[in-house]
Scaffold this active site. Structure first.
Site, PDB file in Angstrom:
ATOM      1  N   ASP A  17       0.662  -2.552 -10.762  1.00 44.44           N
ATOM      2  CA  ASP A  17       0.532  -1.608 -11.866  1.00 44.44           C
ATOM      3  C   ASP A  17      -0.892  -1.056 -11.877  1.00 44.44           C
ATOM      4  O   ASP A  17      -1.662  -1.262 -10.942  1.00 44.44           O
ATOM      5  CB  ASP A  17       0.885  -2.285 -13.196  1.00 44.44           C
ATOM      6  N   LYS A  69       7.914  -0.744  -8.627  1.00 49.32           N
ATOM      7  CA  LYS A  69       7.190  -1.734  -9.424  1.00 49.32           C
ATOM      8  C   LYS A  69       8.143  -2.538 -10.307  1.00 49.32           C
ATOM      9  O   LYS A  69       8.071  -3.768 -10.365  1.00 49.32           O
ATOM     10  CB  LYS A  69       6.131  -1.058 -10.293  1.00 49.32           C
TER      11      LYS A  69
END
Length: 210
Positions: free
Chosen positions: A138, A120
């Site tokens: 997320d 991420k």
């Protein structure tokens, strides 16, 4: 969600916010990288409050290394897991200097080899700094993608891959910013603000609020 609905979904988000970006405060690729590492299990607001002092004291990898773990920890002790994050911040600063001449690499493998940097975080840097059309998933995006029917998936990687397939090419560059902001402020976890949602009629969530 059908393809036509997906296209309309992003068209509306784009009309409302043509140039979305991260809410993290930074003045260089290095500072963004550190801010994203610090943002794990913390809000952007809390990270910004901590990094204003940190980046003033240590704006570069060299300065961060000089500040050291205890020095970094003093600035970021208001955010969760601060000691581990201080350790990672100093360690990634050292590796940037040793392996990349102090520059943030434009390379996923090299980014993910840095302490505290996962997929991420690498995606945020690749998208925001280098303009790559990648998707940083997320908790907000994971929730929204599943709740709305936009791109359901059992885990964050599955959602990322589904979004990469389903988001129209012309919207892909900014898509993860739109989705994060929509999930953070409208499609919230406990009580989504469906009455304020500009894509309410496209959403497949059955238990919409008033």
């Amino acid at each position: 969600m059908h393809r036509a609905a997906v296209n309309e979904f992003f068209r509306r988000l784009a009309d409302a916010d043509p140039s979305p970006t991260t809410e993290l405060e930074y003045a260089s690729p290095f500072q963004l990288l550190v801010a994203v590492v610090l943002s794990a299990q913390a809000t952007d607001k809390s990270v910004n409050l901590a990094t204003r002092g940190l980046f003033a004291a240590a704006p570069t990898p060299e300065a961060m290394l000089t500040l050291g773990e205890e020095g970094v920890a003093d600035y970021i002790k208001t955010i969760g897991l601060f000691r581990n994050k201080a350790r990672n911040t100093v360690a990634l600063s050292r590796l940037l200097l040793e392996r990349h001449a102090g520059e943030v690499p434009h390379n996923r493998i090299a980014l993910e080899a840095l302490p505290g940097v996962g997929r991420k975080t690498a995606n945020v840097v690749l998208n925001t700094v280098f303009g790559e059309p990648v998707m940083a998933v997320d908790t907000h995006i994971f929730r929204l993608a599943n709740r709305t029917g936009l791109a359901p998936g059992k885990d964050v990687l599955a959602v990322e891959q589904a979004l990469m397939r389903r988001v129209p090419k012309e919207y892909l560059q900014n898509a993860h910013h739109w989705l994060i902001l929509h999930g953070r402020y409208v499609c919230t976890a406990r009580k989504p603000k469906c009455g304020e949602c500009r894509v309410r009629d496209l959403c497949e969530f059955r238990d919409k609020t008033a």
